[in-house]
Design a protein around this motif. Sequence first.
Motif, mmCIF file in Angstrom:
data_model
loop_
_atom_site.group_PDB
_atom_site.id
_atom_site.type_symbol
_atom_site.label_atom_id
_atom_site.label_comp_id
_atom_site.label_asym_id
_atom_site.label_seq_id
_atom_site.Cartn_x
_atom_site.Cartn_y
_atom_site.Cartn_z
ATOM 1 N N LEU A 59 0.874 -1.162 0.000
ATOM 2 C CA LEU A 59 0.000 0.000 0.000
ATOM 3 C C LEU A 59 0.920 1.223 0.000
ATOM 4 O O LEU A 59 2.064 1.134 0.458
ATOM 5 C CB LEU A 59 -0.837 -0.044 1.280
ATOM 6 C CG LEU A 59 -2.036 0.853 1.447
ATOM 7 C CD1 LEU A 59 -3.072 0.587 0.351
ATOM 8 C CD2 LEU A 59 -2.669 0.605 2.812
ATOM 9 N N LEU A 60 0.439 2.323 -0.515
ATOM 10 C CA LEU A 60 1.251 3.538 -0.536
ATOM 11 C C LEU A 60 0.682 4.570 0.426
ATOM 12 O O LEU A 60 -0.530 4.767 0.488
ATOM 13 C CB LEU A 60 1.290 4.130 -1.948
ATOM 14 C CG LEU A 60 1.842 3.222 -3.042
ATOM 15 C CD1 LEU A 60 1.745 3.918 -4.399
ATOM 16 C CD2 LEU A 60 3.269 2.805 -2.737
ATOM 17 N N LEU A 61 1.569 5.215 1.154
ATOM 18 C CA LEU A 61 1.191 6.324 2.013
ATOM 19 C C LEU A 61 1.594 7.605 1.292
ATOM 20 O O LEU A 61 2.778 7.865 1.068
ATOM 21 C CB LEU A 61 1.906 6.227 3.364
ATOM 22 C CG LEU A 61 1.599 7.344 4.350
ATOM 23 C CD1 LEU A 61 0.125 7.317 4.772
ATOM 24 C CD2 LEU A 61 2.512 7.238 5.563
ATOM 25 N N LEU A 62 0.600 8.387 0.894
ATOM 26 C CA LEU A 62 0.850 9.649 0.204
ATOM 27 C C LEU A 62 0.898 10.765 1.238
ATOM 28 O O LEU A 62 -0.037 10.928 2.025
ATOM 29 C CB LEU A 62 -0.267 9.950 -0.805
ATOM 30 C CG LEU A 62 -0.616 8.863 -1.823
ATOM 31 C CD1 LEU A 62 -1.711 9.375 -2.756
ATOM 32 C CD2 LEU A 62 0.601 8.410 -2.594
ATOM 33 N N GLU A 63 1.971 11.525 1.242
ATOM 34 C CA GLU A 63 2.090 12.690 2.118
ATOM 35 C C GLU A 63 1.761 13.911 1.264
ATOM 36 O O GLU A 63 2.444 14.193 0.268
ATOM 37 C CB GLU A 63 3.490 12.790 2.695
ATOM 38 C CG GLU A 63 3.807 11.638 3.630
ATOM 39 C CD GLU A 63 5.171 11.768 4.278
ATOM 40 O OE1 GLU A 63 5.585 12.906 4.616
ATOM 41 O OE2 GLU A 63 5.828 10.724 4.436
ATOM 42 N N ILE A 64 0.726 14.613 1.661
ATOM 43 C CA ILE A 64 0.183 15.712 0.869
ATOM 44 C C ILE A 64 0.460 17.040 1.567
ATOM 45 O O ILE A 64 0.114 17.217 2.738
ATOM 46 C CB ILE A 64 -1.341 15.533 0.698
ATOM 47 C CG1 ILE A 64 -1.642 14.164 0.045
ATOM 48 C CG2 ILE A 64 -1.939 16.676 -0.102
ATOM 49 C CD1 ILE A 64 -3.089 13.723 0.198
ATOM 50 N N ASP A 65 1.084 17.956 0.848
ATOM 51 C CA ASP A 65 1.342 19.300 1.365
ATOM 52 C C ASP A 65 0.092 20.148 1.109
ATOM 53 O O ASP A 65 -0.250 20.434 -0.038
ATOM 54 C CB ASP A 65 2.553 19.897 0.653
ATOM 55 C CG ASP A 65 2.923 21.281 1.144
ATOM 56 O OD1 ASP A 65 2.103 21.940 1.839
ATOM 57 O OD2 ASP A 65 4.041 21.723 0.822
ATOM 58 N N GLU A 66 -0.580 20.528 2.181
ATOM 59 C CA GLU A 66 -1.826 21.302 2.051
ATOM 60 C C GLU A 66 -1.623 22.597 1.269
ATOM 61 O O GLU A 66 -2.548 23.062 0.589
ATOM 62 C CB GLU A 66 -2.397 21.636 3.427
ATOM 63 C CG GLU A 66 -2.977 20.450 4.139
ATOM 64 C CD GLU A 66 -3.647 20.848 5.440
ATOM 65 O OE1 GLU A 66 -4.387 21.857 5.466
ATOM 66 O OE2 GLU A 66 -3.435 20.141 6.433
ATOM 67 N N ASP A 67 -0.444 23.189 1.345
ATOM 68 C CA ASP A 67 -0.176 24.441 0.625
ATOM 69 C C ASP A 67 -0.151 24.247 -0.888
ATOM 70 O O ASP A 67 -0.251 25.223 -1.635
ATOM 71 C CB ASP A 67 1.151 25.053 1.075
ATOM 72 C CG ASP A 67 1.087 25.561 2.510
ATOM 73 O OD1 ASP A 67 -0.018 25.889 2.996
ATOM 74 O OD2 ASP A 67 2.154 25.619 3.156
ATOM 75 N N ARG A 68 -0.017 23.019 -1.340
ATOM 76 C CA ARG A 68 0.028 22.742 -2.780
ATOM 77 C C ARG A 68 -1.334 22.323 -3.345
ATOM 78 O O ARG A 68 -1.447 22.050 -4.537
ATOM 79 C CB ARG A 68 1.036 21.627 -3.066
ATOM 80 C CG ARG A 68 2.462 22.018 -2.752
ATOM 81 C CD ARG A 68 3.396 20.915 -3.150
ATOM 82 N NE ARG A 68 4.780 21.251 -2.862
ATOM 83 C CZ ARG A 68 5.809 20.590 -3.356
ATOM 84 N NH1 ARG A 68 5.622 19.569 -4.167
ATOM 85 N NH2 ARG A 68 7.032 20.942 -3.045
#
Length: 114
Positions: A59-68
């Motif tokens: 499974l992949l854990l995506l780290e998302i930058d809220e500013d983007r």
Amino acid sequence: MTIYHLAEPHHWAAAQESGSYTQSTRGRTMEQEGFIHCSSAQQWPAVRRAFYADLRDPLLLLEIDEDRLVEPPVVEVGNPATGETFPHLCAALDPAAVVRVTELLPPHDGSSTT
């Protein structure tokens, strides 16, 4: 701030090709659910155990930058019994907002491993 999303590799690969990620959660699209489920750093392990425990593939854990993000996440109650809130994306996720992808290996003994 960083939020997290658990993704199946084939959905993430399709998003990188198309430029748009629209999978909400396991087996449900954003169109079906109305948003993309996300979690905090503290929440994603429990989400993994609750919804992906039987998955025997990585499974992949995506780290998302809220500013983007095109639109900021909406924080909503995800569990009415506890009042726990979760960030939800109401627009498709642009892969450019993902700053890190970590492969999570399936548990071998019933425990969560990364």
